[in-house]
Scaffold this motif. Structure first.
Motif, PDB file in Angstrom:
ATOM      1  N   TYR A 323      12.568  -3.321 -10.318  1.00 30.94           N
ATOM      2  CA  TYR A 323      11.530  -4.007  -9.823  1.00 30.94           C
ATOM      3  C   TYR A 323      11.102  -4.494 -10.904  1.00 30.94           C
ATOM      4  CZ  TYR A 323      12.058  -1.003  -5.855  1.00 30.94           C
ATOM      5  OH  TYR A 323      12.767  -0.232  -4.692  1.00 30.94           O
ATOM      6  N   GLU A 324      10.859  -5.869 -11.243  1.00 29.19           N
ATOM      7  CA  GLU A 324      10.405  -6.617 -12.621  1.00 29.19           C
ATOM      8  C   GLU A 324       9.611  -7.457 -12.426  1.00 29.19           C
ATOM      9  OE1 GLU A 324      12.674  -8.466 -16.428  1.00 29.19           O
ATOM     10  OE2 GLU A 324      13.924  -7.783 -14.792  1.00 29.19           O
ATOM     11  N   ASP A 325       8.319  -7.666 -13.057  1.00 24.65           N
ATOM     12  CA  ASP A 325       7.452  -8.549 -12.782  1.00 24.65           C
ATOM     13  C   ASP A 325       7.080  -8.655 -11.456  1.00 24.65           C
ATOM     14  OD1 ASP A 325       7.533  -9.450 -15.807  1.00 24.65           O
ATOM     15  OD2 ASP A 325       9.272 -10.782 -15.045  1.00 24.65           O
ATOM     16  N   CYS A 326       6.640  -7.514 -10.967  1.00 26.08           N
ATOM     17  CA  CYS A 326       5.995  -7.669  -9.570  1.00 26.08           C
ATOM     18  C   CYS A 326       4.630  -7.318  -9.488  1.00 26.08           C
ATOM     19  CB  CYS A 326       6.967  -6.564  -8.799  1.00 26.08           C
ATOM     20  SG  CYS A 326       8.533  -7.138  -8.264  1.00 26.08           S
ATOM     21  N   TYR A 327       3.909  -7.570  -8.563  1.00 23.88           N
ATOM     22  CA  TYR A 327       2.357  -7.047  -8.512  1.00 23.88           C
ATOM     23  C   TYR A 327       2.199  -6.495  -7.235  1.00 23.88           C
ATOM     24  CZ  TYR A 327      -2.629  -8.412  -8.534  1.00 23.88           C
ATOM     25  OH  TYR A 327      -3.739  -8.049  -8.441  1.00 23.88           O
ATOM     26  N   PHE A 328       1.656  -5.186  -7.350  1.00 23.86           N
ATOM     27  CA  PHE A 328       1.177  -4.197  -6.474  1.00 23.86           C
ATOM     28  C   PHE A 328      -0.278  -4.305  -6.126  1.00 23.86           C
ATOM     29  CE2 PHE A 328       5.215  -3.208  -8.075  1.00 23.86           C
ATOM     30  CZ  PHE A 328       6.102  -3.001  -7.245  1.00 23.86           C
ATOM     31  N   GLU A 329      -0.643  -4.623  -5.123  1.00 25.42           N
ATOM     32  CA  GLU A 329      -2.181  -4.662  -5.033  1.00 25.42           C
ATOM     33  C   GLU A 329      -2.533  -4.375  -3.595  1.00 25.42           C
ATOM     34  OE1 GLU A 329      -3.384  -8.880  -4.404  1.00 25.42           O
ATOM     35  OE2 GLU A 329      -1.411  -9.740  -3.721  1.00 25.42           O
ATOM     36  N   PRO A 330      -3.977  -4.161  -3.508  1.00 23.26           N
ATOM     37  CA  PRO A 330      -4.668  -3.759  -2.323  1.00 23.26           C
ATOM     38  C   PRO A 330      -4.665  -4.946  -1.340  1.00 23.26           C
ATOM     39  CG  PRO A 330      -6.589  -3.900  -3.887  1.00 23.26           C
ATOM     40  CD  PRO A 330      -4.932  -4.111  -4.762  1.00 23.26           C
ATOM     41  N   GLY A 331      -4.927  -4.480  -0.043  1.00 19.40           N
ATOM     42  CA  GLY A 331      -5.193  -5.659   0.683  1.00 19.40           C
ATOM     43  C   GLY A 331      -6.276  -6.139   0.775  1.00 19.40           C
ATOM     44  N   THR A 332      -7.030  -7.097   1.624  1.00 20.34           N
ATOM     45  CA  THR A 332      -8.304  -8.010   1.375  1.00 20.34           C
ATOM     46  C   THR A 332      -9.397  -7.068   1.703  1.00 20.34           C
ATOM     47  OG1 THR A 332      -8.135  -8.683   3.590  1.00 20.34           O
ATOM     48  CG2 THR A 332      -7.302 -10.012   1.844  1.00 20.34           C
ATOM     49  N   GLN A 333      -9.148  -5.879   2.428  1.00 21.70           N
ATOM     50  CA  GLN A 333     -10.260  -4.781   2.499  1.00 21.70           C
ATOM     51  C   GLN A 333      -9.897  -3.465   1.667  1.00 21.70           C
ATOM     52  OE1 GLN A 333     -10.066  -5.593   6.935  1.00 21.70           O
ATOM     53  NE2 GLN A 333     -12.422  -5.756   6.664  1.00 21.70           N
ATOM     54  N   PRO A 334      -9.646  -3.516   0.662  1.00 18.44           N
ATOM     55  CA  PRO A 334      -9.398  -2.147  -0.220  1.00 18.44           C
ATOM     56  C   PRO A 334      -9.951  -0.796   0.141  1.00 18.44           C
ATOM     57  CG  PRO A 334     -10.541  -3.601  -1.611  1.00 18.44           C
ATOM     58  CD  PRO A 334     -10.493  -4.327  -0.411  1.00 18.44           C
TER      59      PRO A 334
END
Length: 579
Positions: A323-334
């Motif tokens: 897994y390289e240069d990936c972005y793990f983020e919350p949804g629009t309602q974290p």
């Protein structure tokens, strides 16, 4: 043109109504004659130009061969696409286009694997389309949500996979179907595509022959489950078994219970893909030597907006996943998202060799916000069979207001120091990992192996030949001397892994040497005459620049004994700078 000008002048000079009408009529007739004459001249020029192209090409044998019997290359290229509307598809979103699209696919396959074109429109499909070898499904564009739709959209109302490809095992290797520029919406939970040979690779021993599905491609497609999957939903967007060398680029998976299921599939690359509002993003499984070296780069993973998603977002028991240069983020309602954690690397496969079961997380960003309760267990989960997890250059944002509420925030290991290795990461808070007071070193790491079986004499300390580089960050591998050479002083984790052929007599050991002198030894009694003996040696050492590390072995079976290089059994020497 002179004639038209004269008529216009007559219209201007006409006085009486009759004269005006006659003048206008004469002017229109003159215009028509001029247009017809111009059109005829244009057609003549186009014909002459095309004939010149044909004649010019006919003097060149290579061009004639490329045309394949057609007058021009354009005509040949046009012959490769089969339009579904020529087989009765309406593309109006109302008529059922299933039979027409299936007929177009069958015709494309019968012609040797042509392209099936879905022109602008909305295509209603109510049951599965059975794909054939080498067929490509191509739309004419798609758009992101919120934009005006103006491309090829598929509305799927079935409950099984919309596109299915099940080649017979006797084919050994087959060309996979390809998909371009499609907007797919599943209303009843049926997945987008399933690629699966007609053998059960999950049941050992693996039946032979096995069909390998080669080079599946999905590019610029939006694959949507709508309405979004709830906790009772079992929908899967893309399912692949025994798929090799796949390319998945600019694909958006949204709303699925599981976006992608990879089973026994190798060397597939997902690039610039997006995973949103899915209960789980990935499930990667490994059986019978298959399921390795899959890679995810520049992908965006978004945790779904629901408090009920009590799952690990990525369950990965494969080998060498990156897994390289990936972005793990919350949804629009974290404030309402929930999951057990991001990576579940736990596996029940106890036969996977140590450094051949590496998972790598490189230059990724984990942007986790909220109270800390959204991740119920940890960022990463491992067990005694997970082996090595390498993290380098990652950023873990510090926007959790109460990270202590997370259980074991970075990992839940059974053998921690031999499972998780960190270096060069930026950690948001100091509770994620506890190794040397969380002092993280630079990106020096390498792993090397053999390229052939090696015979080890009885009762003789023998250096292993390791000329093959698995990975090498920092140019540490001295190939000619089968050693790893230190480029920057510091504290290093060193791991050796060796498997001896079956023999129930005597001892086996693996030894780490530094600068020609013994540093650490791991010894094991031979287990049984009918089973191989696996020895792992692990140590931490302070090393200086130009120090070198080598792997030695010794065995006392009473005769020469082989260390194999086949499959998972090859010897491994690895090193990681940790401080």
């Amino acid at each position: 043109m002179a004639s038209i000008s004269d008529k216009v002048q007559q219209i201007r000079q006409a006085v009486y109504g009759k004269d005006v009408r006659e003048s206008i009529a004469s002017g229109i007739e003159a215009i028509n004659e001029e247009v017809e004459s111009t059109t005829a001249r244009q057609a003549s020029l186009e014909t002459t130009f095309e004939q010149l192209i044909i004649n010019a090409g006919n003097s060149n044998a290579e061009i004639v061969d490329a045309r394949g019997g057609f007058d021009t290359l354009r005509k040949k290229l046009d012959s490769y696409a089969i339009n579904v509307k020529d087989f009765g598809a309406k593309g109006d979103g109302v008529a059922d286009d299933t039979a027409a699209i299936q007929a177009a696919v069958d015709a494309a396959a019968a012609a040797g694997g042509l392209e099936v074109l879905l022109p602008y429109g909305q295509y209603k499909i109510t049951s599965s389309i059975v794909l054939k070898k080498g067929v490509t499904i191509r739309g004419v564009g798609w758009v992101e949500p919120g934009e005006t739709f103006s491309g090829s959209k598929i509305w799927y109302y079935g409950t099984d996979y919309c596109f299915q490809y099940h080649p017979d095992a006797s084919l050994i290797q087959v060309r996979a179907p390809k998909f371009y520029n499609l907007y797919f919406v599943s209303s009843n939970g049926g997945g987008f595509c399933q690629l699966n040979p007609k053998v059960d690779m999950a049941v050992p021993p693996n039946p032979q022959p096995v069909a390998h599905i080669l080079n599946p491609i999905i590019e610029r497609c939006r694959i949507l489950r709508y309405p979004y999957a709830d906790d009772a939903d079992t929908s899967i967007g893309l399912s692949m078994t025994a798929a090799f060398f796949g390319c998945f680029k600019n694909v958006h998976f949204a709303g699925w219970a599981l976006a992608v299921d990879l089973h026994c599939s190798d060397l597939n690359h997902f690039e610039d893909c997006q995973f949103t509002n899915c209960r789980q993003w990935l499930n990667i499984t490994y059986k019978n030597t298959y399921g390795s070296q899959n890679k995810f780069t520049h992908c965006d993973f978004e945790i779904r907006n629901t408090a009920a998603a009590n799952y690990w977002m990525i369950k990965d028991s494969g080998r060498y996943t990156t897994y390289e240069d990936c972005y793990f983020e919350p949804g629009t309602q974290p404030e309402i998202y929930t999951c057990q954690g991001i990576f579940d690397f736990a596996t029940d496969n106890e036969y996977v060799d140590t450094f051949r079961n590496i998972r790598r997380i490189i230059n990724c960003r984990f942007d986790l916000i909220g109270t800390g309760e959204q991740i119920a267990q940890s960022l990463i989960k491992v067990n005694q069979y997970s082996r090595i997890i390498l993290l380098t250059g990652n950023t873990i944002a510090s926007r959790l207001t109460n990270p202590a509420k997370m259980v074991s925030p970075l990992y839940t290991p059974i053998v921690p120091d031999e499972n998780i290795i960190l270096y060069g990461n930026s950690l948001g808070f100091n509770t994620w990992f506890d190794l040397n007071n969380n002092r993280i070193g630079s990106n020096y790491t390498a792993c090397i192996t053999a390229n052939a079986d090696q015979s080890i004499p009885h009762d003789t300390v023998t250096k292993l030949t390791l000329p093959t580089t698995i990975f090498d960050y920092g140019m540490l591998h001295d190939v000619a001397n089968s050693r790893l050479v230190i480029k920057e002083g510091g504290r290093y984790l060193i791991i050796g892994s060796v498997q001896f052929y079956n023999n129930g007599t005597g001892l086996r050991d693996a030894r780490i040497y530094v600068n020609g002198s013994l540093l650490h030894i791991s010894r094991m009694q031979a287990v049984a005459a009918d089973a191989p003996t696996h020895v792992i040696v692990t140590t931490l050492a302070k090393l200086e620049r130009d120090d070198y590390v080598e792997l030695f072995v010794k065995q006392t079976s009473g005769a020469a004994l082989t260390i194999p290089n086949a499959g998972l059994a090859g010897p491994i020497l690895a090193i990681v700078k940790v401080g």
